[in-house]
Design a protein around this motif. Structure first.
Motif, PDB file in Angstrom:
ATOM      1  N   ILE A  32       0.835  -1.210   0.000  1.00 35.54           N
ATOM      2  CA  ILE A  32       0.000   0.000   0.000  1.00 35.54           C
ATOM      3  C   ILE A  32       0.862   1.249   0.000  1.00 35.54           C
ATOM      4  O   ILE A  32       0.520   2.257  -0.639  1.00 35.54           O
ATOM      5  N   LEU A  33       2.002   1.205   0.682  1.00 35.27           N
ATOM      6  CA  LEU A  33       2.904   2.356   0.691  1.00 35.27           C
ATOM      7  C   LEU A  33       3.407   2.657  -0.717  1.00 35.27           C
ATOM      8  O   LEU A  33       3.513   3.841  -1.103  1.00 35.27           O
ATOM      9  N   VAL A  64       2.149   6.979   7.566  1.00 35.79           N
ATOM     10  CA  VAL A  64       0.970   6.991   8.437  1.00 35.79           C
ATOM     11  C   VAL A  64      -0.276   6.596   7.642  1.00 35.79           C
ATOM     12  O   VAL A  64      -1.100   5.792   8.095  1.00 35.79           O
ATOM     13  N   VAL A  65      -0.408   7.166   6.441  1.00 40.48           N
ATOM     14  CA  VAL A  65      -1.553   6.833   5.587  1.00 40.48           C
ATOM     15  C   VAL A  65      -1.524   5.357   5.216  1.00 40.48           C
ATOM     16  O   VAL A  65      -2.552   4.665   5.275  1.00 40.48           O
ATOM     17  N   ALA A  66      -0.361   4.842   4.832  1.00 33.29           N
ATOM     18  CA  ALA A  66      -0.244   3.437   4.437  1.00 33.29           C
ATOM     19  C   ALA A  66      -0.566   2.507   5.598  1.00 33.29           C
ATOM     20  O   ALA A  66      -1.234   1.475   5.417  1.00 33.29           O
ATOM     21  N   THR A  68      -2.512   3.213   8.136  1.00 33.74           N
ATOM     22  CA  THR A  68      -3.958   3.330   8.355  1.00 33.74           C
ATOM     23  C   THR A  68      -4.721   2.424   7.402  1.00 33.74           C
ATOM     24  O   THR A  68      -5.623   1.678   7.806  1.00 33.74           O
ATOM     25  N   LEU A  69      -4.367   2.462   6.127  1.00 31.49           N
ATOM     26  CA  LEU A  69      -5.068   1.664   5.129  1.00 31.49           C
ATOM     27  C   LEU A  69      -4.803   0.172   5.319  1.00 31.49           C
ATOM     28  O   LEU A  69      -5.711  -0.653   5.136  1.00 31.49           O
ATOM     29  N   ALA A  70      -3.564  -0.187   5.692  1.00 30.88           N
ATOM     30  CA  ALA A  70      -3.250  -1.594   5.926  1.00 30.88           C
ATOM     31  C   ALA A  70      -4.048  -2.141   7.106  1.00 30.88           C
ATOM     32  O   ALA A  70      -4.547  -3.278   7.060  1.00 30.88           O
ATOM     33  N   ALA A  71      -4.188  -1.351   8.154  1.00 34.03           N
ATOM     34  CA  ALA A  71      -4.980  -1.783   9.313  1.00 34.03           C
ATOM     35  C   ALA A  71      -6.443  -1.945   8.951  1.00 34.03           C
ATOM     36  O   ALA A  71      -7.111  -2.873   9.420  1.00 34.03           O
ATOM     37  N   GLU A  72      -6.948  -1.057   8.089  1.00 32.89           N
ATOM     38  CA  GLU A  72      -8.355  -1.160   7.683  1.00 32.89           C
ATOM     39  C   GLU A  72      -8.586  -2.398   6.820  1.00 32.89           C
ATOM     40  O   GLU A  72      -9.639  -3.035   6.925  1.00 32.89           O
ATOM     41  N   THR A  73      -7.639  -2.742   5.964  1.00 33.35           N
ATOM     42  CA  THR A  73      -7.807  -3.949   5.140  1.00 33.35           C
ATOM     43  C   THR A  73      -7.796  -5.210   5.984  1.00 33.35           C
ATOM     44  O   THR A  73      -8.354  -6.234   5.580  1.00 33.35           O
ATOM     45  N   GLU A  74      -7.162  -5.157   7.159  1.00 39.15           N
ATOM     46  CA  GLU A  74      -7.138  -6.297   8.065  1.00 39.15           C
ATOM     47  C   GLU A  74      -8.305  -6.273   9.052  1.00 39.15           C
ATOM     48  O   GLU A  74      -8.377  -7.113   9.953  1.00 39.15           O
TER      49      GLU A  74
END
Length: 322
Positions: A32-33, A64-66, A68-74
């Motif tokens: 994602i980064l 930080v954005v990456a 955040t998005l990785a945590a949301e996908t999990e």
């Protein structure tokens, strides 16, 4: 002896599962980064930070954005669980990782960057769409019975505070907000907004009118209004198509292709609810809730983009990064 052996096997299997989750989280974070870097041109400097005065953070805004998005996908809805149980094994790979409190603060400040990246990704997937679907979904802050005791938004701007509203499709009263979204027929969300739960769905069309023109929008019965339809067409040449009510004089059955197109945005709301847990809100401040909503919708768009570049159906996001 038999019971102790079973217990030890369960413990070891849970440890292996946690290690696998940590590896998956870091692998998704790296992928994602790279996508964020690809779509962040002119938004950040060479170190991945939004240009601003002051000290330069070692853990950049893009990271930080990456994260955040990785945590949301999990489907991680708890920052404490994310940092205390999932990121401990990644400290060596992420030496500049910030604390949970810093992450909470910076996720709010980088939500604008996250949204700009999401818009560019959505444009790259299907920027030439002429047909869109529009719908809304209630987003509860707490149970309606506890709404009068909720303190969210009372100390800030009253216009951003939650309130009571009625959802006709579910026949329930709720306390919180209403998520409005506009998506293309391919299933990519191009525009969205949060309003008070008491605001009628048709008011979101005022925002759509300012950002779009020469398009056709499919809505449900909540958007029926001859005055609004005429205003949209005259000011922005937007055609708004809605199904007839049974008590209308010119009633006719719903056009089948229209009904199939409407399912696309309903599927999106289902994915946001099931995989991204949009209805489980633990934010204590309005800005925190808005930042979480931005992160969830952005994570959905990133997964769609991964499917897009891999030649897979956009809607199959469950295992897009696996």
């Amino acid at each position: 002896m038999h019971i102790s052996l079973i217990f030890s096997n369960l413990v070891s299997s849970n440890i292996k599962l946690c290690d696998q989750i940590m590896c998956n989280l870091y692998a998704k974070y790296v992928k994602i980064l790279e996508i964020c870097k690809q779509f962040s041109k002119n938004l950040v400097n060479d170190k991945g930070n939004v240009r601003r005065p002051g000290p330069v953070p070692k853990f950049s805004d893009l990271e930080v954005v990456a994260l955040t998005l990785a945590a949301e996908t999990e489907s991680f809805d708890s920052e404490n669980w994310l940092f205390e149980h999932q990121l401990n094994g990644c400290r060596e790979k992420m030496p500049n990782l910030i604390s949970r409190r810093q992450f909470n603060d910076r996720r709010k400040t980088t939500s604008g960057l996250c949204e700009e990246i999401r818009k560019r990704i959505a444009q790259a997937i299907d920027g030439g769409e002429d047909y869109y679907c529009i719908d809304s979904k209630p987003t509860e802050v707490c149970r309606a019975a506890r709404g009068n005791r909720c303190t969210m938004g009372r100390t800030g701007d009253f216009a951003l505070a939650p309130d009571f509203g009625y959802c006709a499709s579910q026949d329930i009263y709720c306390f919180g907000y209403k998520l409005h979204a506009l998506c293309g027929l391919s299933g990519v969300i191009h525009s969205y907004d949060l309003s008070k739960a008491s605001v009628h769905d048709i008011n979101y069309l005022k925002d759509v009118k300012q950002g779009y023109c020469n398009i056709k929008i499919f809505g449900d019965k909540a958007y029926i209004s001859k005055d609004i339809q005429l205003d949209l067409f005259e000011t922005a040449h937007i055609e708004l198509e809605c199904p007839y009510r049974e008590n209308q004089k010119d009633w006719k059955p719903t056009f089948i292709p229209y009904a199939k197109a409407r399912k696309r945005i309903e599927t999106l709301f289902s994915q946001l609810t099931d995989q991204f847990l949009v209805i489980r809100n633990y934010a204590k401040e309005t800005c925190g809730l808005f930042a979480r909503i931005i992160g969830k919708i952005s994570a959905l768009t990133v997964l769609q983009y991964v499917n897009y570049i891999n030649g897979k159906p956009l809607g199959r996001i469950k295992y897009a990064l696996n």
